[in-house]
Design a protein around this motif. Structure first.
Motif, PDB file in Angstrom:
ATOM      1  N   MET A   1       0.805  -1.056   0.047  1.00 47.66           N
ATOM      2  CA  MET A   1       0.098   0.001  -0.133  1.00 47.66           C
ATOM      3  C   MET A   1       0.785   1.151  -0.129  1.00 47.66           C
ATOM      4  N   SER A   2       0.677   2.260  -0.878  1.00 44.65           N
ATOM      5  CA  SER A   2       1.310   3.493  -0.980  1.00 44.65           C
ATOM      6  C   SER A   2       1.144   4.257   0.254  1.00 44.65           C
ATOM      7  N   LEU A   3       2.324   5.040   0.446  1.00 45.74           N
ATOM      8  CA  LEU A   3       2.060   5.880   1.674  1.00 45.74           C
ATOM      9  C   LEU A   3       1.113   7.127   1.370  1.00 45.74           C
ATOM     10  N   GLU A   4       0.806   7.307   0.164  1.00 44.96           N
ATOM     11  CA  GLU A   4       0.289   8.456   0.032  1.00 44.96           C
ATOM     12  C   GLU A   4      -1.157   8.282  -0.713  1.00 44.96           C
ATOM     13  N   ILE A   5      -2.013   8.934  -0.285  1.00 45.13           N
ATOM     14  CA  ILE A   5      -3.487   9.133  -0.935  1.00 45.13           C
ATOM     15  C   ILE A   5      -3.638  10.262  -1.847  1.00 45.13           C
ATOM     16  N   ASN A   6      -3.994   9.875  -2.796  1.00 48.69           N
ATOM     17  CA  ASN A   6      -4.068  10.583  -3.930  1.00 48.69           C
ATOM     18  C   ASN A   6      -5.461  10.746  -4.521  1.00 48.69           C
ATOM     19  N   SER A   7      -6.417  10.143  -4.353  1.00 51.46           N
ATOM     20  CA  SER A   7      -7.789  10.206  -4.600  1.00 51.46           C
ATOM     21  C   SER A   7      -8.722  10.068  -3.610  1.00 51.46           C
ATOM     22  N   TYR A   8     -10.063  10.169  -3.687  1.00 50.60           N
ATOM     23  CA  TYR A   8     -10.960   9.693  -2.808  1.00 50.60           C
ATOM     24  C   TYR A   8     -11.258   8.103  -2.770  1.00 50.60           C
ATOM     25  N   GLN A   9     -10.990   7.471  -3.777  1.00 46.44           N
ATOM     26  CA  GLN A   9     -11.034   6.408  -4.075  1.00 46.44           C
ATOM     27  C   GLN A   9     -10.002   5.696  -3.005  1.00 46.44           C
ATOM     28  N   GLU A  10      -8.740   6.238  -3.162  1.00 48.68           N
ATOM     29  CA  GLU A  10      -7.522   5.773  -2.508  1.00 48.68           C
ATOM     30  C   GLU A  10      -7.758   5.854  -0.846  1.00 48.68           C
ATOM     31  N   TYR A  11      -8.452   6.987  -0.415  1.00 46.54           N
ATOM     32  CA  TYR A  11      -8.864   7.326   0.882  1.00 46.54           C
ATOM     33  C   TYR A  11      -9.761   6.189   1.087  1.00 46.54           C
ATOM     34  N   GLN A  12     -10.907   5.682   0.429  1.00 52.14           N
ATOM     35  CA  GLN A  12     -11.631   4.737   0.900  1.00 52.14           C
ATOM     36  C   GLN A  12     -11.025   3.391   1.262  1.00 52.14           C
ATOM     37  N   GLU A  13     -10.004   3.159   0.048  1.00 49.59           N
ATOM     38  CA  GLU A  13      -9.197   1.832   0.247  1.00 49.59           C
ATOM     39  C   GLU A  13      -8.551   1.711   1.486  1.00 49.59           C
ATOM     40  N   HIS A  14      -7.462   2.646   1.610  1.00 52.80           N
ATOM     41  CA  HIS A  14      -6.828   3.006   2.829  1.00 52.80           C
ATOM     42  C   HIS A  14      -7.835   2.650   4.275  1.00 52.80           C
ATOM     43  N   TYR A  15      -9.071   3.403   4.118  1.00 53.96           N
ATOM     44  CA  TYR A  15      -9.810   3.577   5.371  1.00 53.96           C
ATOM     45  C   TYR A  15     -10.308   1.909   5.625  1.00 53.96           C
ATOM     46  N   GLN A  16     -10.752   1.473   4.456  1.00 53.70           N
ATOM     47  CA  GLN A  16     -11.522   0.151   4.495  1.00 53.70           C
ATOM     48  C   GLN A  16     -10.357  -0.979   5.105  1.00 53.70           C
ATOM     49  N   ARG A  17      -9.364  -0.659   4.532  1.00 52.47           N
ATOM     50  CA  ARG A  17      -8.075  -2.024   4.841  1.00 52.47           C
ATOM     51  C   ARG A  17      -7.814  -1.525   6.329  1.00 52.47           C
ATOM     52  N   SER A  18      -7.727  -0.502   6.461  1.00 51.09           N
ATOM     53  CA  SER A  18      -7.039  -0.011   7.946  1.00 51.09           C
ATOM     54  C   SER A  18      -8.120  -0.596   9.106  1.00 51.09           C
ATOM     55  N   VAL A  19      -9.442  -0.737   8.796  1.00 51.31           N
ATOM     56  CA  VAL A  19     -10.416  -1.174   9.714  1.00 51.31           C
ATOM     57  C   VAL A  19     -10.677  -2.663   9.667  1.00 51.31           C
ATOM     58  N   GLU A  20     -10.531  -3.237   8.249  1.00 50.60           N
ATOM     59  CA  GLU A  20     -10.787  -4.654   8.286  1.00 50.60           C
ATOM     60  C   GLU A  20      -9.406  -5.453   8.614  1.00 50.60           C
ATOM     61  N   ASN A  21      -8.288  -4.764   8.421  1.00 50.14           N
ATOM     62  CA  ASN A  21      -6.882  -5.680   9.009  1.00 50.14           C
ATOM     63  C   ASN A  21      -6.135  -4.473   9.369  1.00 50.14           C
ATOM     64  N   PRO A  22      -6.269  -3.740  10.494  1.00 53.00           N
ATOM     65  CA  PRO A  22      -5.347  -2.648  10.998  1.00 53.00           C
ATOM     66  C   PRO A  22      -3.856  -3.411  10.951  1.00 53.00           C
TER      67      PRO A  22
END
Ligand code: PRX
Length: 631
Positions: A1-22
Motif C-alpha cells: 500500500m502506498s504511503l500517499e493517498i491521491n484520490s477519494y477512492q484511495e482514501y476509501q481503500e486505505h480506510y477500509q483496509r485499516s479497519v478490516e485488517n489494521p
C-alpha cells in the motif's frame, strides 16, 4: 500500500483496509520507513490493562528517518525555514545536510554534559531553530525530551522537571515574542531552586540580556558546540522506547506527562502529515504553533521532517509588528500549506481586511486549523480572505494524547464542511456513545466521542502514573479510548466536535484544567475557596470566570483581583489568568459538598433561564445572589 493517498477512492481503500485488517495495513505503511530491524509483531493491545504496543521487536532511530535517510536525495533541500520575530532580521534556510550536522553536534554536546540514553532532558526554549535541533538531538541519543512551553511560570516548570526527574535543562537567556522579552534564564533559575535532579543547564544566547550565572551548573550553548564534532551515530532504539514526554492539563490534579514512543509515533505523524496536507515535492509548509505544544512536535518537527518536507518555524506572534505578519510571512516564503488555530483567525479577523489583501497569498493551496472548534464566521473569513475560496480547509481534531490528527478532511481528497472536522483518518474508528456508554447506531446523532481500536501514535502512558492513564482514558467506557470531547455527526458521517465534556477549558487553543487554577487561587492568603469555569469569548473561544470567596473582613478591592491574577500567572502561567473574577458569599454545592459547576457555567455564560432545579442544593440561596452580582 502506498504511503500517499491521491484520490477519494484511495482514501476509501486505505480506510477500509485499516479497519478490516489494521495490522496488515499499518505494516504496509511502516514499510515505507527506515528501520534498523523490522518488527516481530505489528500490534499487541489490551485496553483492559491498558496496554498498547506497536511494531514490537523493531528497532529504529527517528532522526535517521527525519535526517540521514534524506541526505542522498535531498541533502541540499531546505528542511527548516526559520523566520525571526523581527521581520527586519534575516530568515534562515537550513538544509537537511546542515540540520543533520547541527543535530549531530548538539547530540555530542548533550553526551559531553552527561546525558545518556533514557535520561530525561527538559527543554524550556523560545522558538529558535536550536529548539528543533535540541528536540532531534535528544531523540538521536535516546534521551527523552520534555519540552515545556516557554510561556509557563517557574512553578509550572519546576513541577514538570520534577515529575520526570530531568537531568539536564536546555534554556535560553531570553525569548522574543512580539515587542516583549521573556526572561527565560531568570525563570529557569527560580524554578531550579526546587529541582534537585538537574545537574546542568545549557543556555542558548538569543536576547543577549544579562543573566545570572552558576559556574558549577551553567554552560553556554555556543561555547559547548565549539568543543565537539558533528559525527554522532544514532542510538538504536526499540520501537516502544520512550521518545518524549509532553505535559497536558487534566481536569483534576497535576499535569499529565503523556508518553509517546518511537516507532508508532513516527509512522502515524508522517502518514497523517503527508495525506491531510497533501504535501508534495517543492511545497513550503507552515504550522504557526509553538513546539511547546503537541502540534509543534508532530507537525513542525517530526512529521514534516520524516516526510522530507520544508517546514517553517516562526519565532514571533501574529500581531507583531502588525496584524498582517502571518500573511507577510506566507508571501515571503511562498507558503503552500498554512496551519493555525481558530483563536488566531478570530483575532486577525477583527482587524482591517487590507492587512490580508496587501500580500500575495497565491502560493497557498491548503489551509488548516487545530486546537478548538472553529466557528462558522471564522471559518468563512479564513476561506474568503486567506484561501480566496479556492483552498480546502482541513479542520484537524486531535490531542496531545493521540499524537497525531484523528478526524480531519484530507485537502482536496475528502470534502470539507464549515465547523466540521469531518471524517476519521485511516486507522481511526470513532464512535458516539450515549449517556449509558452505548454506541449510538444512527448516523445522524450527538454524543460522547470514543475511539474503538488503537492507532500507532496513541500515548502509551502517563509518565510515572499508569493508574491515572487507565482512569482518565480507559475506565469510563471500557474497551474504548475516551478523549473527553462531545460531538455531532451528520447524515454523511461527518463529525463536528462540540467541546470538552469534562472540566478542561480550551482558552485560545490552550488546554486548561480548572482544578489547578482553583488550587492556585486558593493559595492566596485572603481566599477561602474558588470555582473556575469557562464561558464563551469572541476571540479566545472560551475565557475563564472565577467565583471567589474571601475570608471574613477582607476588603474586596480591585487590587485583590490583580493579586489573584498574579498568583495564577506565577503558579501556572499568564494564559491561565481568569478574565473575570467575581467575589461571592458562597458557591452552590450538592449535599455531598461538590460544587455545582453546571450552574456556575450557565451563569457565566449569561444563560440563567434554565438553571434546573436548584432546590436540592445544600445552599440554594447563593444562586440568586451570584446572579444578582454577575460581572
Ligand atoms: O477538545 C479538543 C480540542 O483540543 C483538545 C486537545 O487539546 P491538546 O491536547 O492541547 O491538543 C491540541 C492540539 C492537537 C481536544 O480534546 N481540539 C483540538 N482540535 C480540535 C479541537 N476541538 C475541535 N476541533 C478541533 N479541530
Amino acid at each position: 500500500m502506498s504511503l500517499e493517498i491521491n484520490s477519494y477512492q484511495e482514501y476509501q481503500e486505505h480506510y477500509q483496509r485499516s479497519v478490516e485488517n489494521p495490522s496488515l495495513f499499518w505494516e504496509d505503511i511502516a514499510n515505507h520507513f527506515f528501520w534498523r530491524k523490522k518488527w516481530d509483531k505489528v500490534l499487541e493491545n489490551d485496553w483492559s490493562i491498558p496496554l498498547t504496543k506497536w511494531f514490537t521487536g523493531a528497532q529504529l532511530n527517528i532522526t535517521e528517518n527525519c535526517l540521514d535517510r534524506h541526505l542522498e536525495e535531498r541533502g541540499d533541500q531546505t528542511a527548516i525555514i526559520w523566520e525571526p520575530n523581527d521581520p527586519k532580521d534575516k530568515a534562515q534556510h537550513v538544509t537537511y545536510k546542515r540540520l543533520h550536522s547541527k543535530v549531530c553536534t548538539f547530540s555530542n554536546v548533550l553526551k559531553k554534559n552527561g546525558v545518556q540514553k533514557g535520561d530525561r532532558v527538559c527543554i524550556y526554549m523560545p522558538m529558535v531553530l536550536e529548539l528543533a535541533v535540541a528536540v532531534l538531538a535528544c531523540a538521536r541519543i535516546g534521551a527523552i525530551h520534555s519540552v515545556v512551553f516557554a510561556g509557563f511560570s517557574a512553578t509550572a516548570l519546576a513541577a514538570r522537571i520534577n515529575d520526570a526527574s530531568c537531568k539536564v535543562l536546555l534554556t535560553a537567556d531570553g525569548g522574543f515574542r512580539g515587542d516583549k522579552i521573556t526572561p527565560l534564564k531568570d525563570i529557569a533559575d527560580e524554578a531550579l531552586k526546587e529541582c534537585p535532579t538537574i545537574e546542568k543547564t545549557i543556555v542558548f544566547k538569543r536576547t543577549k540580556q544579562h543573566v545570572s550565572w552558576n559556574p558549577s551548573m551553567d554552560v553556554w550553548w555556543h561555547k559547548e558546540v565549539e568543543k565537539v564534532d558533528d559525527v554522532c551515530p544514532a542510538e538504536v532504539m526499540n520501537a516502544e522506547d520512550m521518545l518524549f514526554i509532553l505535559y497536558t492539563s487534566g481536569s483534576t490534579g497535576k499535569p499529565k506527562g503523556m508518553v509517546h514512543t518511537c516507532g508508532g509515533y513516527m509512522v502515524y505523524t508522517t502518514y497523517s502529515f503527508k495525506n491531510v496536507f497533501q504535501y508534495k515535492e517543492g511545497d513550503v509548509y507552515w504550522c504557526s504553533a509553538d513546539i511547546g505544544w503537541i502540534t509543534g512536535h508532530s507537525y513542525i518537527v517530526y512529521g514534516p521532517l520524516a516526510a522530507g518536507a520544508t517546514t517553517v518555524m516562526f519565532e514571533g506572534v501574529p500581531s507583531y509588528p502588525d496584524f498582517g505578519r502571518f500573511w507577510e510571512v506566507c508571501e515571503k516564503h511562498k507558503v503552500t500549506q498554512f496551519y493555525t488555530a481558530p483563536t488566531a483567525i478570530r483575532a486577525l479577523a477583527k482587524h482591517p481586511i487590507s492587512l490580508v489583501e496587501k500580500y500575495d497569498l497565491s502560493s497557498i493551496k491548503t489551509l488548516g486549523t487545530v486546537g478548538e472548534p472553529i466557528n462558522e464566521e471564522a471559518w468563512h473569513w479564513y476561506d474568503d480572505h486567506v484561501g480566496k475560496n479556492k483552498c480546502p480547509i482541513v479542520d484537524t481534531w486531535w490531542q496531545t494524547e493521540t499524537g497525531g490528527m484523528m478526524i480531519s478532511s484530507m485537502a482536496g481528497i475528502t470534502k470539507d464542511k464549515p465547523t466540521y472536522a469531518t471524517l476519521p483518518l485511516p486507522g481511526i474508528q470513532p464512535v458516539l456513545l450515549d449517556g449509558e456508554g452505548k454506541e449510538i447506531q444512527e448516523t445522524e446523532a450527538e454524543g460522547i466521542v470514543a475511539i474503538k481500536h488503537p492507532w500507532p501514535s496513541l500515548a502509551r502512558t502517563i509518565y510515572g502514573n499508569h493508574e491515572r492513564y487507565k482512569n482518565v482514558y480507559f475506565s469510563a467506557y471500557p474497551n474504548y479510548y475516551f478523549p473527553g470531547d462531545g460531538a455531532l455527526r451528520d447524515a454523511d458521517g461527518n463529525y463536528r466536535i462540540t467541546g470538552r465534556v469534562d472540566d478542561v477549558v480550551i482558552v485560545s487553543g490552550h488546554n486548561l484544567g480548572t482544578a489547578p487554577i482553583e488550587n492556585a487561587i486558593n493559595e492566596h492568603e485572603k481566599i477561602v475557596e474558588s470555582a473556575v469555569v469557562g464561558f464563551p469569548h469572541d476571540i479566545k473561544g472560551n475565557a475563564l470566570y472565577a467565583y471567589v470567596i474571601t475570608y471574613d473582613g477582607v476588603e474586596e478591592k480591585p487590587e485583590l483581583i490583580d493579586e489573584i491574577k498574579q498568583v495564577v500567572a506565577n503558579t501556572i502561567g499568564p494564559i491561565a489568568k481568569p478574565d473575570k473574577i467575581q467575589f461571592v458569599k458562597g458557591l452552590p454545592k450538592t449535599r455531598s459538598g461538590k460544587i455545582m459547576r453546571r450552574i456556575l457555567r450557565k451563569i457565566a455564560s449569561n444563560d440563567t433561564s434554565n438553571l434546573g432545579d436548584v432546590s436540592t442544593l445544600l445552599n440554594p440561596e447563593v444562586v440568586q445572589d451570584i446572579i444578582d452580582h454577575k460581572l
